[in-house]
Design a protein around this motif. Structure first.
Motif, mmCIF file in Angstrom:
data_model
loop_
_atom_site.group_PDB
_atom_site.id
_atom_site.type_symbol
_atom_site.label_atom_id
_atom_site.label_comp_id
_atom_site.label_asym_id
_atom_site.label_seq_id
_atom_site.Cartn_x
_atom_site.Cartn_y
_atom_site.Cartn_z
ATOM 1 N N ILE A 1 1.604 -4.501 1.824
ATOM 2 C CA ILE A 1 2.381 -5.361 2.713
ATOM 3 C C ILE A 1 1.703 -5.312 4.063
ATOM 4 O O ILE A 1 1.684 -4.271 4.722
ATOM 5 N N ALA A 2 1.110 -6.433 4.462
ATOM 6 C CA ALA A 2 0.251 -6.400 5.643
ATOM 7 C C ALA A 2 0.349 -7.670 6.463
ATOM 8 O O ALA A 2 0.568 -8.767 5.936
ATOM 9 N N GLN B 1 2.483 4.937 13.165
ATOM 10 C CA GLN B 1 3.792 5.007 13.807
ATOM 11 C C GLN B 1 4.832 5.669 12.897
ATOM 12 O O GLN B 1 5.839 6.175 13.384
ATOM 13 N N GLY B 2 4.595 5.639 11.601
ATOM 14 C CA GLY B 2 5.477 6.312 10.658
ATOM 15 C C GLY B 2 6.871 5.733 10.580
ATOM 16 O O GLY B 2 7.828 6.424 10.200
ATOM 17 N N ASN B 3 7.018 4.461 10.895
ATOM 18 C CA ASN B 3 8.363 3.876 10.916
ATOM 19 C C ASN B 3 9.002 3.782 9.534
ATOM 20 O O ASN B 3 10.216 3.909 9.391
ATOM 21 N N ALA B 4 8.190 3.550 8.523
ATOM 22 C CA ALA B 4 8.742 3.496 7.165
ATOM 23 C C ALA B 4 9.299 4.857 6.760
ATOM 24 O O ALA B 4 10.336 4.946 6.093
ATOM 25 N N ALA C 1 4.196 0.440 -6.727
ATOM 26 C CA ALA C 1 3.935 1.117 -5.460
ATOM 27 C C ALA C 1 3.730 0.071 -4.372
ATOM 28 O O ALA C 1 3.095 -0.956 -4.601
ATOM 29 N N PHE C 2 4.290 0.338 -3.207
ATOM 30 C CA PHE C 2 4.123 -0.517 -2.034
ATOM 31 C C PHE C 2 3.351 0.256 -0.964
ATOM 32 O O PHE C 2 3.581 1.452 -0.774
ATOM 33 N N ILE C 3 2.459 -0.436 -0.277
ATOM 34 C CA ILE C 3 1.699 0.177 0.817
ATOM 35 C C ILE C 3 2.085 -0.522 2.112
ATOM 36 O O ILE C 3 1.858 -1.727 2.264
ATOM 37 N N ASP C 4 2.679 0.230 3.043
ATOM 38 C CA ASP C 4 3.030 -0.325 4.343
ATOM 39 C C ASP C 4 1.840 -0.136 5.277
ATOM 40 O O ASP C 4 1.589 0.964 5.770
ATOM 41 N N CYS C 5 1.085 -1.211 5.518
ATOM 42 C CA CYS C 5 -0.130 -1.148 6.314
ATOM 43 C C CYS C 5 0.182 -1.247 7.808
ATOM 44 O O CYS C 5 1.194 -1.823 8.198
ATOM 45 N N THR D 1 10.438 -5.034 5.632
ATOM 46 C CA THR D 1 10.217 -5.614 4.311
ATOM 47 C C THR D 1 9.796 -4.557 3.304
ATOM 48 O O THR D 1 10.290 -4.519 2.168
ATOM 49 N N ALA D 2 8.897 -3.670 3.718
ATOM 50 C CA ALA D 2 8.421 -2.614 2.817
ATOM 51 C C ALA D 2 9.570 -1.706 2.386
ATOM 52 O O ALA D 2 9.737 -1.407 1.189
#
Length: 256
Positions: A4-5, A39-42, A118-122, A16-17
């Motif tokens: 997700i980028a 930022q580590g928000n997820a 798996a989701f990747i929060d970029c 969204t992630a």
């Protein structure tokens, strides 16, 4: 595996992630969210405190820890996360001279077959971290804020995707573009939506994610919006988006 980028910040990428990963877990998919944003928000948005991030995506990238050692359970059944720390902000520099630096995440995730998705929060940039996310992923999902400047950023992102396909990951495809922060009271919102759909057609998801106070409040409680208030307009939108996304996944693999 879905990256997700969007190199533009503030478009709802992490929201969204978090909520898509939660929606898939709620639908019975064993899900993994990889936080690749310094930022580590997820991680915070799923209630993972700094004390619980001893091994993170930073150690995973640098091959200092295995995937199993970096994975944390969340309060959401069937949803695990690889948290991020601020150490990732230095990874861009540290990895410049490393051989195969664009393949590090792909190599580290070879053992994630226990998950259905798996989701990747970029991060909000097109640097080495995002590049690792795109090389590791099978699909790319792009959150797009309904404003004029977002369209300019989308063009740059699509060029980057094409370069990744040519040089590093021929299998990477765009699974869809989701319109976020949609406000029907704003005429520009409708204009941007119409323009994007005219150019990209069916690549744009039917579901739009509205501007929603509850979506903004949820991370401060360490919860996805789907848990914080599953009846709010934002939560309903992400459940609808998850259903659309499942229909676009060729394998449609679901946990038993």
């Amino acid at each position: 595996m879905i990256a997700i980028a969007n190199q533009k910040g503030g478009v709802g990428k992490t929201t969204t992630a978090i909520n898509l990963a939660t929606a898939f877990a709620a639908s019975g998919w064993r899900s993994l969210l990889i936080d690749l944003d310094p930022q580590g928000n997820a991680s915070t948005g799923l209630g993972i405190g700094s004390a619980d991030r001893e091994n993170s995506s930073y150690e995973l990238l640098l091959d200092e820890a295995a995937l199993a050692d970096c994975t944390r359970e969340t309060s959401i059944p069937l949803l695990d996360i690889v948290p991020a720390t601020v150490d990732l902000s230095g990874a861009e520099v540290e990895l410049v001279g490393v051989d195969g630096r664009t393949q590090l995440l792909r190599n580290a995730l070879e053992g994630c077959g226990d998950y259905d998705i798996a989701f990747i929060d970029c991060p909000p940039s097109l640097g080495l971290l995002t590049l690792n996310g795109l090389v590791a992923a099978d699909k790319l999902l792009v959150p797009l804020q309904c404003e004029f400047f977002a369209l300019e950023g989308l063009s740059q992102l699509l060029q980057t995707v094409e370069q990744v396909q040519q040089r590093f990951n021929a299998d990477l495809g765009i699974v869809g573009i989701t319109l976020t922060m949609y406000d029907r009271r704003n005429r520009l919102t409708d204009q941007v939506s119409d323009d994007v759909r005219e150019v990209l057609g069916k690549l744009v998801f039917d579901t739009v994610v509205p501007r929603n106070v509850r979506l903004s409040e949820a991370p401060s409680h360490g919860l996805p919006a789907l848990v914080y208030d599953h009846n709010c307009a934002g939560s309903r939108a992400y459940m609808d988006l998850a259903r659309e996304l499942i229909d676009r996944l060729p394998e449609r693999r679901k946990a038993a």
